[in-house]
Design a protein around this motif. Structure first.
Motif, PDB file in Angstrom:
ATOM      1  N   SER A 107       0.818  -1.211   0.000  1.00 48.37           N
ATOM      2  CA  SER A 107       0.000   0.000   0.000  1.00 48.37           C
ATOM      3  C   SER A 107       0.851   1.260   0.000  1.00 48.37           C
ATOM      4  CB  SER A 107      -0.942   0.005   1.213  1.00 48.37           C
ATOM      5  OG  SER A 107      -0.202   0.163   2.410  1.00 48.37           O
ATOM      6  N   ASN A 108       0.223   2.352  -0.367  1.00 44.51           N
ATOM      7  CA  ASN A 108       0.884   3.655  -0.361  1.00 44.51           C
ATOM      8  C   ASN A 108       1.027   4.220   1.044  1.00 44.51           C
ATOM      9  OD1 ASN A 108       1.458   4.317  -3.136  1.00 44.51           O
ATOM     10  ND2 ASN A 108      -0.732   4.511  -3.471  1.00 44.51           N
ATOM     11  N   SER A 109       0.152   3.854   1.952  1.00 49.22           N
ATOM     12  CA  SER A 109       0.071   4.529   3.246  1.00 49.22           C
ATOM     13  C   SER A 109       0.724   3.783   4.400  1.00 49.22           C
ATOM     14  CB  SER A 109      -1.396   4.779   3.609  1.00 49.22           C
ATOM     15  OG  SER A 109      -2.079   3.546   3.773  1.00 49.22           O
ATOM     16  N   ILE A 110       1.061   2.516   4.230  1.00 51.40           N
ATOM     17  CA  ILE A 110       1.595   1.742   5.344  1.00 51.40           C
ATOM     18  C   ILE A 110       2.905   2.329   5.864  1.00 51.40           C
ATOM     19  CG2 ILE A 110       2.840   0.140   3.868  1.00 51.40           C
ATOM     20  CD1 ILE A 110       2.215  -2.076   5.882  1.00 51.40           C
ATOM     21  N   GLY A 111       3.102   2.223   7.150  1.00 46.48           N
ATOM     22  CA  GLY A 111       4.337   2.605   7.781  1.00 46.48           C
ATOM     23  C   GLY A 111       4.235   3.913   8.563  1.00 46.48           C
ATOM     24  N   PRO A 112       4.992   3.970   9.688  1.00 46.35           N
ATOM     25  CA  PRO A 112       5.813   2.893  10.230  1.00 46.35           C
ATOM     26  C   PRO A 112       4.950   1.711  10.667  1.00 46.35           C
ATOM     27  CG  PRO A 112       6.399   5.012  11.209  1.00 46.35           C
ATOM     28  CD  PRO A 112       5.112   5.207  10.484  1.00 46.35           C
ATOM     29  N   THR A 113       5.607   0.588  10.898  1.00 51.38           N
ATOM     30  CA  THR A 113       4.904  -0.614  11.304  1.00 51.38           C
ATOM     31  C   THR A 113       5.459  -1.121  12.627  1.00 51.38           C
ATOM     32  OG1 THR A 113       4.177  -2.815  10.570  1.00 51.38           O
ATOM     33  CG2 THR A 113       6.458  -2.228  10.134  1.00 51.38           C
ATOM     34  N   GLY A 114       4.774  -2.103  13.175  1.00 48.98           N
ATOM     35  CA  GLY A 114       5.264  -2.829  14.338  1.00 48.98           C
ATOM     36  C   GLY A 114       5.110  -4.307  14.056  1.00 48.98           C
ATOM     37  N   ILE A 115       6.023  -5.105  14.557  1.00 47.40           N
ATOM     38  CA  ILE A 115       5.973  -6.551  14.347  1.00 47.40           C
ATOM     39  C   ILE A 115       6.138  -7.247  15.692  1.00 47.40           C
ATOM     40  CG2 ILE A 115       7.061  -8.527  13.218  1.00 47.40           C
ATOM     41  CD1 ILE A 115       8.043  -6.572  11.043  1.00 47.40           C
ATOM     42  N   GLY A 116       5.167  -8.069  16.040  1.00 47.80           N
ATOM     43  CA  GLY A 116       5.241  -8.848  17.269  1.00 47.80           C
ATOM     44  C   GLY A 116       5.112 -10.319  16.951  1.00 47.80           C
ATOM     45  N   SER A 117       5.812 -11.161  17.716  1.00 46.79           N
ATOM     46  CA  SER A 117       5.801 -12.582  17.399  1.00 46.79           C
ATOM     47  C   SER A 117       6.087 -13.422  18.635  1.00 46.79           C
ATOM     48  CB  SER A 117       6.852 -12.868  16.317  1.00 46.79           C
ATOM     49  OG  SER A 117       6.837 -14.216  15.915  1.00 46.79           O
ATOM     50  N   THR A 118       5.393 -14.556  18.711  1.00 50.10           N
ATOM     51  CA  THR A 118       5.750 -15.598  19.673  1.00 50.10           C
ATOM     52  C   THR A 118       6.381 -16.722  18.859  1.00 50.10           C
ATOM     53  OG1 THR A 118       3.639 -16.788  19.491  1.00 50.10           O
ATOM     54  CG2 THR A 118       3.743 -14.951  21.061  1.00 50.10           C
ATOM     55  N   ASN A 119       6.424 -17.900  19.428  1.00 50.98           N
ATOM     56  CA  ASN A 119       6.961 -19.028  18.670  1.00 50.98           C
ATOM     57  C   ASN A 119       5.984 -19.535  17.616  1.00 50.98           C
ATOM     58  OD1 ASN A 119       9.373 -19.067  20.138  1.00 50.98           O
ATOM     59  ND2 ASN A 119       8.488 -20.381  21.732  1.00 50.98           N
ATOM     60  N   ALA A 120       4.716 -19.125  17.710  1.00 54.68           N
ATOM     61  CA  ALA A 120       3.712 -19.707  16.816  1.00 54.68           C
ATOM     62  C   ALA A 120       2.728 -18.710  16.226  1.00 54.68           C
ATOM     63  CB  ALA A 120       2.926 -20.793  17.565  1.00 54.68           C
ATOM     64  N   TYR A 121       2.693 -17.475  16.712  1.00 54.20           N
ATOM     65  CA  TYR A 121       1.742 -16.471  16.232  1.00 54.20           C
ATOM     66  C   TYR A 121       2.460 -15.141  16.015  1.00 54.20           C
ATOM     67  CZ  TYR A 121      -2.180 -19.544  17.453  1.00 54.20           C
ATOM     68  OH  TYR A 121      -3.065 -20.606  17.514  1.00 54.20           O
ATOM     69  N   SER A 122       1.901 -14.319  15.144  1.00 53.56           N
ATOM     70  CA  SER A 122       2.524 -13.019  14.901  1.00 53.56           C
ATOM     71  C   SER A 122       1.500 -11.997  14.437  1.00 53.56           C
ATOM     72  CB  SER A 122       3.646 -13.134  13.870  1.00 53.56           C
ATOM     73  OG  SER A 122       3.159 -13.611  12.630  1.00 53.56           O
ATOM     74  N   CYS A 123       1.844 -10.722  14.625  1.00 54.37           N
ATOM     75  CA  CYS A 123       1.009  -9.596  14.212  1.00 54.37           C
ATOM     76  C   CYS A 123       1.894  -8.555  13.535  1.00 54.37           C
ATOM     77  CB  CYS A 123       0.316  -8.960  15.421  1.00 54.37           C
ATOM     78  SG  CYS A 123      -0.691 -10.104  16.409  1.00 54.37           S
ATOM     79  N   LEU A 124       1.417  -8.019  12.414  1.00 52.86           N
ATOM     80  CA  LEU A 124       2.127  -7.003  11.635  1.00 52.86           C
ATOM     81  C   LEU A 124       1.212  -5.801  11.466  1.00 52.86           C
ATOM     82  CD1 LEU A 124       4.449  -6.083   9.637  1.00 52.86           C
ATOM     83  CD2 LEU A 124       3.138  -7.222   7.849  1.00 52.86           C
ATOM     84  N   TRP A 125       1.549  -4.678  12.098  1.00 45.60           N
ATOM     85  CA  TRP A 125       0.698  -3.490  12.087  1.00 45.60           C
ATOM     86  C   TRP A 125       0.618  -2.911  10.679  1.00 45.60           C
ATOM     87  CZ3 TRP A 125      -1.307  -1.301  16.777  1.00 45.60           C
ATOM     88  CH2 TRP A 125      -2.059  -0.128  16.592  1.00 45.60           C
ATOM     89  N   THR A 126      -0.624  -2.640  10.220  1.00 42.45           N
ATOM     90  CA  THR A 126      -0.814  -2.123   8.862  1.00 42.45           C
ATOM     91  C   THR A 126      -1.634  -0.835   8.802  1.00 42.45           C
ATOM     92  OG1 THR A 126      -2.798  -3.503   8.567  1.00 42.45           O
ATOM     93  CG2 THR A 126      -0.690  -4.428   7.814  1.00 42.45           C
ATOM     94  N   LEU A 127      -2.562  -0.628   9.701  1.00 38.95           N
ATOM     95  CA  LEU A 127      -3.517   0.475   9.594  1.00 38.95           C
ATOM     96  C   LEU A 127      -2.950   1.795  10.109  1.00 38.95           C
ATOM     97  CD1 LEU A 127      -5.388  -1.991   9.186  1.00 38.95           C
ATOM     98  CD2 LEU A 127      -7.158  -0.730  10.424  1.00 38.95           C
ATOM     99  N   GLY A 128      -3.546   2.887   9.623  1.00 40.65           N
ATOM    100  CA  GLY A 128      -3.250   4.212  10.155  1.00 40.65           C
ATOM    101  C   GLY A 128      -1.863   4.726   9.850  1.00 40.65           C
ATOM    102  N   GLY A 129      -1.255   4.247   8.781  1.00 42.83           N
ATOM    103  CA  GLY A 129       0.103   4.656   8.464  1.00 42.83           C
ATOM    104  C   GLY A 129       0.191   6.075   7.937  1.00 42.83           C
TER     105      GLY A 129
END
Length: 317
Positions: A185-207
């Motif tokens: 997308s044109n608007s993404i960023g900055p982002t945040g990335i969180g992760s465990t051993n089996a799940y993860s989240c990548l921030w995309t909104l409100g960039g």
């Protein structure tokens, strides 16, 4: 095999956010944008430069040399979000920026506050062994910041590094291809990335990104690695090529893909708006498979005709 989801939608393979808007910034390890043309001034783009292909493969292989997830310091039993190894988070960001570089989009960066929020998000998903963009207070290890991130992120049942490939193929989302569109997308960023051993989240909104691409194709114009079409348990022939834009409405688009002068049959499917771009359309191959070679794509019927070439290259590795 992972599952993913996105902003308001959760499907068998993925999860991501959708608030309308698009775009962002990205780069590769050198922080520079790619060499292919996206939405060029003359409405066209070509492929076939052997130097471009070699440079693309060099970057593709270098940025994917280490795909390890890294150690997680948290603990589900005590609801401790902990953190993922900094190197692993950088590797995940590097993959996001690798895909953006291929599409000639600028790189995005990490935000430490968003890292912490997405880390809480990943803990919640792991503690409840499911994906949701709308977790409530009944969830194990619930936190307000984790819930905020859940509603603003691509989420997956796989670590943060491996999730990026999954988002780009985007299985199970034929009406949106939202994970891919957010990363491009044109608007993404900055982002945040969180992760465990089996799940993860990548921030995309409100960039706050402002890439300003008139349109973005995937696969994009220019040299593109064959390996990127078949990553994971799915492939682009099953999920579709795509075009996205914040200004060009593809609802009535006529698209023709040819190879060696032969028109290849495709099924066009306008995609829902608000998932990383205002407008988008998918092009599903019918009876053919993406392989090494050059494809010519021509788009008409939207008031602004354009065409581009995609050169599929086997980078080995």
């Amino acid at each position: 095999m992972g599952r993913i989801g996105f902003g308001g939608v959760c499907v068998l393979a993925l999860a991501c956010g959708s608030d309308g808007g698009s775009g962002g910034s990205s780069s590769g390890s050198d922080g520079s944008a790619g060499s292919t043309a996206v939405g060029s001034a003359d409405g066209s783009s070509s492929a076939g430069d052997p130097d471009e292909a070699a440079a693309m493969c060099e970057r593709w292989l270098a940025d994917r040399a280490d795909m390890s997830e890294g150690a997680w310091s948290g603990d589900v039993a005590s609801c401790e979000p902990g953190d993922v190894a900094a190197e692993a988070r950088e590797r995940a960001l590097g993959l996001v920026n690798l895909y953006r570089w291929l599409a000639d989009l600028p790189p995005i960066t990490l935000d430490e506050t968003l890292n912490q929020k997405t880390q809480a998000c990943a803990l919640m998903m792991d503690a409840n062994m499911t994906l949701s963009h709308t977790p409530d207070a009944s969830w194990a290890c619930f936190s307000d910041v984790g819930a905020e991130a859940a509603g603003s992120s691509n989420i997956a049942t796989i670590g943060g590094v491996g999730a990026v490939d999954l988002y780009m193929v985007d299985p199970g989302n034929p009406d949106t291809i939202g994970h891919r569109r957010w990363i491009l997308s044109n608007s993404i960023g900055p982002t945040g990335i969180g992760s465990t051993n089996a799940y993860s989240c990548l921030w995309t909104l409100g960039g706050t990104g402002s890439a300003g691409a008139r349109w973005v194709a995937y696969p994009p114009p220019g040299a593109f690695p064959l390996a990127a079409t078949t990553i994971g348990f799915s492939n682009l022939d099953e999920t579709g090529w795509s075009l996205q834009s914040d200004t060009l409405d593809f609802a009535s688009a006529q698209i023709e893909i040819t190879r060696d002068g032969t028109v290849l049959p495709i099924e066009l499917h306008p995609l829902l708006g608000g998932y990383g771009s205002t407008f988008a359309i998918s092009m599903l191959p019918m009876g053919w498979q993406t392989s090494v070679g050059t494809y010519d794509v021509r788009v008409t019927g939207i008031g602004e005709d354009f065409e581009y070439q995609v050169q599929i290259v086997d980078c080995g590795g």
